[in-house]
Design a protein around this motif. Structure first.
Motif, PDB file in Angstrom:
ATOM      1  N   LEU A  80      13.531  -0.967   4.208  1.00  0.00           N
ATOM      2  CA  LEU A  80      12.306  -0.729   3.477  1.00  0.00           C
ATOM      3  C   LEU A  80      11.833  -2.010   2.798  1.00  0.00           C
ATOM      4  O   LEU A  80      12.627  -2.920   2.544  1.00  0.00           O
ATOM      5  CB  LEU A  80      12.519   0.356   2.419  1.00  0.00           C
ATOM      6  N   MET A  81      10.558  -2.072   2.529  1.00  0.00           N
ATOM      7  CA  MET A  81       9.959  -3.213   1.824  1.00  0.00           C
ATOM      8  C   MET A  81      10.330  -4.547   2.473  1.00  0.00           C
ATOM      9  O   MET A  81      10.857  -5.463   1.821  1.00  0.00           O
ATOM     10  CB  MET A  81      10.374  -3.208   0.347  1.00  0.00           C
TER      11      MET A  81
ATOM     12  N   LYS B 166      16.178  -4.381  -2.636  1.00  0.00           N
ATOM     13  CA  LYS B 166      17.290  -3.447  -2.831  1.00  0.00           C
ATOM     14  C   LYS B 166      17.259  -2.824  -4.222  1.00  0.00           C
ATOM     15  O   LYS B 166      17.491  -1.627  -4.396  1.00  0.00           O
ATOM     16  CB  LYS B 166      18.620  -4.152  -2.594  1.00  0.00           C
ATOM     17  N   LEU B 167      16.976  -3.650  -5.226  1.00  0.00           N
ATOM     18  CA  LEU B 167      16.889  -3.127  -6.583  1.00  0.00           C
ATOM     19  C   LEU B 167      15.709  -2.166  -6.718  1.00  0.00           C
ATOM     20  O   LEU B 167      15.830  -1.094  -7.332  1.00  0.00           O
ATOM     21  CB  LEU B 167      16.737  -4.285  -7.581  1.00  0.00           C
TER      22      LEU B 167
ATOM     23  N   ILE C 204       0.833  -1.202   0.000  1.00  0.00           N
ATOM     24  CA  ILE C 204       0.000   0.000   0.000  1.00  0.00           C
ATOM     25  C   ILE C 204       0.867   1.252   0.000  1.00  0.00           C
ATOM     26  O   ILE C 204       0.666   2.179  -0.795  1.00  0.00           O
ATOM     27  CB  ILE C 204      -0.946  -0.002   1.214  1.00  0.00           C
ATOM     28  N   GLY C 205       1.858   1.288   0.879  1.00  0.00           N
ATOM     29  CA  GLY C 205       2.723   2.455   0.975  1.00  0.00           C
ATOM     30  C   GLY C 205       3.502   2.708  -0.300  1.00  0.00           C
ATOM     31  O   GLY C 205       3.624   3.856  -0.764  1.00  0.00           O
ATOM     32  N   LEU C 206       4.039   1.639  -0.901  1.00  0.00           N
ATOM     33  CA  LEU C 206       4.821   1.796  -2.135  1.00  0.00           C
ATOM     34  C   LEU C 206       3.973   2.334  -3.275  1.00  0.00           C
ATOM     35  O   LEU C 206       4.393   3.222  -4.021  1.00  0.00           O
ATOM     36  CB  LEU C 206       5.433   0.461  -2.534  1.00  0.00           C
ATOM     37  N   GLU C 207       2.779   1.782  -3.439  1.00  0.00           N
ATOM     38  CA  GLU C 207       1.925   2.232  -4.534  1.00  0.00           C
ATOM     39  C   GLU C 207       1.530   3.696  -4.372  1.00  0.00           C
ATOM     40  O   GLU C 207       1.527   4.462  -5.345  1.00  0.00           O
ATOM     41  CB  GLU C 207       0.681   1.348  -4.626  1.00  0.00           C
ATOM     42  N   PHE C 208       1.219   4.100  -3.138  1.00  0.00           N
ATOM     43  CA  PHE C 208       0.850   5.497  -2.941  1.00  0.00           C
ATOM     44  C   PHE C 208       2.046   6.436  -3.069  1.00  0.00           C
ATOM     45  O   PHE C 208       1.887   7.597  -3.450  1.00  0.00           O
ATOM     46  CB  PHE C 208       0.147   5.679  -1.591  1.00  0.00           C
TER      47      PHE C 208
END
Length: 559
Positions: free
Chosen positions: A250-251, A260-261, A226-230
């Protein structure tokens, strides 16, 4: 699904069919994600065919009329007594993705089916999840205009919801009874303690989908899907983003190498910074000209580490099961952090560890895999069981995807998970990789940044996990997920032919690059045949030697 429901079980009885009363043989709780949809629609796991209640002059699918041995199960807003006759074979409470998949499968199996929804049709996926969020991610198509993007998301959800609603107008029933129940009440955004949500400057994903304004600086608490998409949406619209992540990287839910990528491509070049290893212990909304304040505490020491002042904060710390008010305590079922305990067949388990007869739970409500398509697959699996066919869903074959630009997808185990499993069970793990930079189609579209990773057993070719970061990763992952679901080994699929030039060749090269030991190329039947043949040859040679010895002995050549 907002309806308050109560469950009660009574002793088995033989119950015949009937038409006049509004009762049913099976009740399937699917509120939050299930629905009935028109043939013209297929989105986020929603099936296209129309099904469910129809007018009296229309054709309908009815189960065989012979009596069944059942446990009466009441699912109602108030006590309505024990029914003696049933109108429906299956009643689904909830009109979202999970219930929808189960309902359509039930009709295909010849079960007369009804659907009830206590909130809005479409559940989380259509109204507050996958559908509007993917519309927001189309910011480029909307010219990076906030209002145009918001309208696009709202109109898409409204259109799909309207289509679903129109197909369910005949289901104006609020009390139905039946035998088999599936709880599929979905989930709601999870908000940790100490965070005050006002819906304007401190928001959840439900609020963010409305995109009422674009803050200059927004903090996103949580760096999962959710956080990444927003972060993709807000940075595309010009916002600065700060991630707040409780874990050390992160992630955290992604394979570390892919993570990492993805960070190098999705985070570092953009207007995004981050704080890891910290909790947002207190968040206060903006008020009287003051900004949103966020107190960060060290995840290990719990000491205050920093205070942020931002224009807005998005709480993306996952989702919580929506299971309150179901009356599960009446049948001695204790939820675990709100999740309904189930076994591998989605049977609900009571506080004593025993299966509750005829009661199932699917989707976000059981917490096994909080994805819309997983809920649908679980629902279909349960209907198979209701129809008398045993079915166990392999959750390791269910793919997941993050719709960033480029996308991230995965199925099965991450590398650390695979190595942990290998250590416990005593087998070897190997890894193969291939780059999108070697793919003609990716280069033609100037999208060469990407990686596909295969985790497998070199001794037998078993696929343990596949992770992809790159163009259309969410589409590419299904070749791997289907291979896992079907039990295919690398040696079975590495000779498959892929069209050229296509992105699918990324998977083709990935499987071809895996090094499986020669003995693993023999399937168990082939291996057994080879061993038998070898034994027969040895037996034949032994017999020849014995015969020769006998002749030589009879002629006195040997003694």
């Amino acid at each position: 699904m907002q309806s308050m429901l109560s469950l009660s079980l009574s002793s088995p009885s033989s119950i015949p069919r009937s038409d006049p009363t509004i009762v049913a043989d099976n009740v399937f709780f699917a509120g939050g994600s299930s629905s009935i949809v028109p043939r013209s629609l297929r989105l986020c796991g929603l099936r296209r065919e129309v099904f469910g209640l129809q007018s009296s002059n229309a054709s309908r699918i009815v189960a065989p009329s012979k009596p069944r041995r059942v446990n009466k199960v009441s699912a109602s807003l108030s006590s309505n007594g024990s029914p003696s006759k049933f109108d429906y074979d299956l009643v689904i409470i909830g009109a979202g993705v999970g219930g929808h998949g189960a309902a359509l499968h039930a009709v295909e199996k010849g079960l007369k089916t009804a659907v009830i929804e206590g909130d809005v049709v479409g559940g989380t996926c259509v109204n507050r999840g996958c559908v509007p969020s993917k519309a927001l991610l189309a910011v480029e198509a909307a010219g990076y205009d906030r209002q145009a993007v918001a309208d696009h998301a709202n109109n898409l959800a409204s259109k799909i919801r309207s289509n679903l609603t129109n197909s369910m107008k005949a289901l104006g029933v609020d009390i139905l009874t039946g035998i088999d129940i599936i709880i599929a009440t979905g989930s709601v955004p999870s908000v940790p303690k100490g965070i005050e949500v006002d819906g304007k400057t401190v928001i959840t994903s439900d609020h963010a989908l409305k995109l009422e304004f674009v803050p200059d600086w927004i903090a996103i608490v949580g760096s999962g899907y959710i956080g990444l998409e927003f972060s993709d949406v807000y940075t595309a619209l010009g916002s600065e983003v700060t991630f707040v992540e409780a874990l050390d990287q992160l992630m955290p839910g992604f394979d570390p190498e892919i993570g990492k990528l993805a960070q190098r491509v999705l985070i570092n070049p953009r207007k995004i910074d981050f704080h890891t290893g910290v909790f947002a212990s207190k968040i206060t909304p903006a008020k009287d000209g003051k900004p949103v304040t966020i107190e960060l505490v060290d995840a290990k020491t719990k000491g205050l580490k920093d205070t942020l002042e931002v224009d807005a904060a998005l709480i993306a710390t996952g989702r919580a099961p929506h299971t309150k008010g179901l009356g599960l305590e009446n049948i001695n079922v204790e939820t675990q952090r709100g999740f309904v305990p189930v076994d591998e067949r989605m049977h609900v388990i009571d506080a004593k560890g025993k299966l509750v007869p005829h009661l199932y739970c699917i989707g976000d409500a059981n917490g096994k895999m909080m994805l819309a398509h997983a809920a649908s697959a679980q629902g279909i699996s349960v209907v198979e069981q209701v129809c008398g066919k045993d079915h166990v869903l392999n959750h390791l074959s269910i793919p997941a995807a993050c719709f960033t630009h480029p996308e991230i997808s995965m199925v099965g185990l991450t590398e650390p998970q695979a190595r942990e499993k290998a250590e416990k069970e005593g087998f070897e793990v190997s890894v193969a990789k291939t780059s999108f930079k070697a793919n003609t189609k990716a280069l033609a579209e100037n999208e060469g940044e990407g990686l596909a990773k295969l985790i497998y057993r070199p001794d037998n070719g078993e696929i343990l996990g596949v992770h992809i970061f790159g163009l259309h990763a969410a589409d590419l992952i299904h070749e791997a997920s289907n291979a896992i679901a079907m039990g295919n080994r690398i040696q079975d699929i590495k000779f498959a032919v892929h069209a050229h030039p296509t992105l699918s060749e990324v998977l083709d090269e990935l499987f071809k690059s895996a090094k499986v030991r020669r003995k693993a190329s023999l399937d168990p039947p082939e291996l057994r045949f080879s061993m038998i043949l070898h034994w027969l040859r040895l037996t034949f040679l032994v017999q020849l030697v014995k015969q020769l010895q006998s002749k030589l002995f009879s002629k006195g050549i040997i003694s």
